[in-house]
Each structure stands twice: as structure tokens, then as C-alpha cells.
Design a protein around this motif. Sequence first.
Motif, mmCIF file in Angstrom:
data_model
loop_
_atom_site.group_PDB
_atom_site.id
_atom_site.type_symbol
_atom_site.label_atom_id
_atom_site.label_comp_id
_atom_site.label_asym_id
_atom_site.label_seq_id
_atom_site.Cartn_x
_atom_site.Cartn_y
_atom_site.Cartn_z
ATOM 1 N N VAL A 96 10.817 16.204 0.686
ATOM 2 C CA VAL A 96 10.313 15.835 2.072
ATOM 3 C C VAL A 96 8.656 15.510 1.822
ATOM 4 C CG1 VAL A 96 10.170 16.731 4.205
ATOM 5 C CG2 VAL A 96 12.203 17.247 2.975
ATOM 6 N N ALA A 97 8.321 14.547 2.422
ATOM 7 C CA ALA A 97 6.540 14.320 2.585
ATOM 8 C C ALA A 97 6.381 14.234 4.161
ATOM 9 C CB ALA A 97 6.393 13.147 1.789
ATOM 10 N N ASP A 98 5.057 14.650 4.390
ATOM 11 C CA ASP A 98 4.723 14.225 5.659
ATOM 12 C C ASP A 98 3.989 12.877 5.796
ATOM 13 O OD1 ASP A 98 5.119 16.844 6.859
ATOM 14 O OD2 ASP A 98 3.167 17.587 5.892
ATOM 15 N N GLY A 99 4.935 11.883 6.264
ATOM 16 C CA GLY A 99 4.444 10.502 6.609
ATOM 17 C C GLY A 99 4.679 9.671 5.355
ATOM 18 N N PRO A 100 4.808 8.523 5.234
ATOM 19 C CA PRO A 100 4.934 7.582 4.220
ATOM 20 C C PRO A 100 3.822 7.783 3.189
ATOM 21 C CG PRO A 100 4.892 6.381 6.164
ATOM 22 C CD PRO A 100 4.438 7.870 6.478
ATOM 23 N N GLN A 101 4.228 7.883 1.888
ATOM 24 C CA GLN A 101 3.379 8.253 0.851
ATOM 25 C C GLN A 101 3.112 6.974 0.027
ATOM 26 O OE1 GLN A 101 2.255 11.391 0.139
ATOM 27 N NE2 GLN A 101 2.971 11.411 2.087
ATOM 28 N N PRO A 102 1.944 6.545 -0.525
ATOM 29 C CA PRO A 102 1.667 5.459 -1.287
ATOM 30 C C PRO A 102 2.240 5.101 -2.403
ATOM 31 C CG PRO A 102 -0.631 6.793 -1.193
ATOM 32 C CD PRO A 102 0.684 7.452 -0.253
ATOM 33 N N THR A 103 2.744 6.157 -3.187
ATOM 34 C CA THR A 103 3.447 6.287 -4.448
ATOM 35 C C THR A 103 4.788 5.970 -4.137
ATOM 36 O OG1 THR A 103 3.291 8.483 -4.647
ATOM 37 C CG2 THR A 103 1.301 7.410 -5.519
ATOM 38 N N TRP A 104 5.343 6.339 -3.226
ATOM 39 C CA TRP A 104 6.826 6.052 -3.002
ATOM 40 C C TRP A 104 7.189 4.819 -2.753
ATOM 41 C CZ3 TRP A 104 9.830 10.365 0.203
ATOM 42 C CH2 TRP A 104 9.354 11.696 -0.237
ATOM 43 N N THR A 105 8.705 4.654 -3.070
ATOM 44 C CA THR A 105 9.208 3.177 -2.853
ATOM 45 C C THR A 105 10.049 3.142 -1.582
ATOM 46 O OG1 THR A 105 9.387 3.219 -5.389
ATOM 47 C CG2 THR A 105 10.872 1.435 -4.030
ATOM 48 N N CYS A 106 9.788 2.063 -0.922
ATOM 49 C CA CYS A 106 10.593 1.799 0.425
ATOM 50 C C CYS A 106 11.577 0.433 0.124
ATOM 51 C CB CYS A 106 9.716 1.474 1.378
ATOM 52 S SG CYS A 106 10.660 1.259 2.892
ATOM 53 N N MET A 123 6.668 -6.094 1.526
ATOM 54 C CA MET A 123 7.647 -5.477 2.124
ATOM 55 C C MET A 123 7.652 -6.187 3.569
ATOM 56 S SD MET A 123 7.992 -1.536 3.192
ATOM 57 C CE MET A 123 6.604 -1.439 4.071
ATOM 58 N N THR A 124 8.867 -6.413 4.068
ATOM 59 C CA THR A 124 9.220 -7.296 5.247
ATOM 60 C C THR A 124 9.832 -6.284 6.256
ATOM 61 O OG1 THR A 124 9.661 -9.131 3.706
ATOM 62 C CG2 THR A 124 10.419 -9.381 6.090
ATOM 63 N N SER A 125 9.391 -6.392 7.421
ATOM 64 C CA SER A 125 9.855 -5.641 8.599
ATOM 65 C C SER A 125 11.175 -6.069 8.977
ATOM 66 C CB SER A 125 8.783 -5.524 9.503
ATOM 67 O OG SER A 125 7.890 -4.783 9.059
ATOM 68 N N LEU A 126 12.014 -5.403 9.575
ATOM 69 C CA LEU A 126 13.224 -5.940 10.382
ATOM 70 C C LEU A 126 12.763 -6.521 11.593
ATOM 71 C CD1 LEU A 126 15.499 -2.954 9.910
ATOM 72 C CD2 LEU A 126 15.441 -5.189 8.633
ATOM 73 N N PRO A 127 13.555 -7.654 12.003
ATOM 74 C CA PRO A 127 13.370 -8.172 13.275
ATOM 75 C C PRO A 127 13.068 -7.339 14.516
ATOM 76 C CG PRO A 127 14.775 -9.735 12.140
ATOM 77 C CD PRO A 127 14.644 -8.269 11.505
ATOM 78 N N GLY A 128 12.096 -7.243 15.341
ATOM 79 C CA GLY A 128 11.887 -6.345 16.354
ATOM 80 C C GLY A 128 11.648 -5.107 15.968
ATOM 81 N N GLY A 129 11.572 -4.700 14.734
ATOM 82 C CA GLY A 129 11.368 -3.149 14.412
ATOM 83 C C GLY A 129 9.901 -2.991 13.997
ATOM 84 N N SER A 130 9.588 -1.801 13.846
ATOM 85 C CA SER A 130 8.284 -1.443 13.318
ATOM 86 C C SER A 130 8.488 -1.104 11.558
ATOM 87 C CB SER A 130 7.728 -0.149 13.839
ATOM 88 O OG SER A 130 8.536 0.918 13.492
ATOM 89 N N ASP A 131 7.351 -0.880 10.889
ATOM 90 C CA ASP A 131 7.400 -0.524 9.526
ATOM 91 C C ASP A 131 7.852 0.680 9.472
ATOM 92 O OD1 ASP A 131 6.796 -3.121 8.664
ATOM 93 O OD2 ASP A 131 4.634 -2.387 8.422
ATOM 94 N N CYS A 132 8.020 1.587 10.186
ATOM 95 C CA CYS A 132 8.455 3.181 10.243
ATOM 96 C C CYS A 132 9.881 3.224 10.988
ATOM 97 C CB CYS A 132 7.524 4.024 10.903
ATOM 98 S SG CYS A 132 5.783 3.859 10.057
ATOM 99 N N GLY A 133 10.763 3.996 10.238
ATOM 100 C CA GLY A 133 11.950 3.921 10.938
ATOM 101 C C GLY A 133 13.069 4.214 10.224
ATOM 102 N N GLY A 134 14.294 4.014 10.351
ATOM 103 C CA GLY A 134 15.505 4.300 9.546
ATOM 104 C C GLY A 134 15.803 5.666 9.454
ATOM 105 N N SER A 135 17.023 5.883 8.689
ATOM 106 C CA SER A 135 17.208 7.409 8.835
ATOM 107 C C SER A 135 16.410 8.228 7.760
ATOM 108 C CB SER A 135 18.797 7.486 8.246
ATOM 109 O OG SER A 135 18.825 6.920 6.989
ATOM 110 N N ALA A 136 15.820 7.623 6.860
ATOM 111 C CA ALA A 136 15.015 8.500 6.245
ATOM 112 C C ALA A 136 13.477 9.120 6.629
ATOM 113 C CB ALA A 136 14.750 7.747 4.789
ATOM 114 N N MET A 137 13.143 8.493 7.924
ATOM 115 C CA MET A 137 12.115 9.070 8.379
ATOM 116 C C MET A 137 12.292 9.672 9.808
ATOM 117 S SD MET A 137 8.599 6.955 9.196
ATOM 118 C CE MET A 137 7.456 7.206 8.075
ATOM 119 N N ARG A 138 11.959 10.822 9.799
ATOM 120 C CA ARG A 138 12.124 11.588 11.130
ATOM 121 C C ARG A 138 10.890 12.444 11.610
ATOM 122 N NH1 ARG A 138 16.921 9.571 11.751
ATOM 123 N NH2 ARG A 138 18.863 10.492 10.891
#
Length: 69
Positions: A28-38, A1-16
Motif C-alpha cells: 500500500v502507498a499513499d497516492g500514485p508513486q512515480p516508480t510504480w507501473t500502471c 499512458m492513456t486515460s479511459l474515455p470520460g474518466g480521470s487518471d485516478c481510479g479503478g479498484s486499486a486506488m481508494r
Amino acid sequence: MTSLPGGSDCGGSAMRRGRVVCARCGTVADGPQPTWTCSVENGTRQYFCDSCSRENLRSIEGRLDSAWW
């Protein structure tokens, strides 16, 4: 997975506030899940739960360049 320039690995409209929402079914899950697809689509990070990822695996893989398989 590649991060967006200047951004972190966490973000976007799906993570709040540490919660991740499946872009397909709304699970809904609490934090990123290892079995989910990004996926980064049109510059926005989207997450898909393990059930939706499994159900749509052939479509997901079908979009990858042959260098990935």
C-alpha cells in the motif's frame, strides 16, 4: 499512458481514498508513486509496485507491440 474515455487518471479498484495498492503483492502507498507501473486490464486500472514491476519487467515488455520499443 492513456486515460479511459470520460474518466480521470485516478481510479479503478486499486486506488481508494488516495491509497494505491499493488495488484500483485498488496503493498500500500499513499497516492500514485512515480516508480510504480500502471496498467489498464479489461477496463480496470491496476498498479504494480516498483519491486513487482522490476521482477516482472521482461514479461511486461514482452506484451508490448514492436512500435513501443
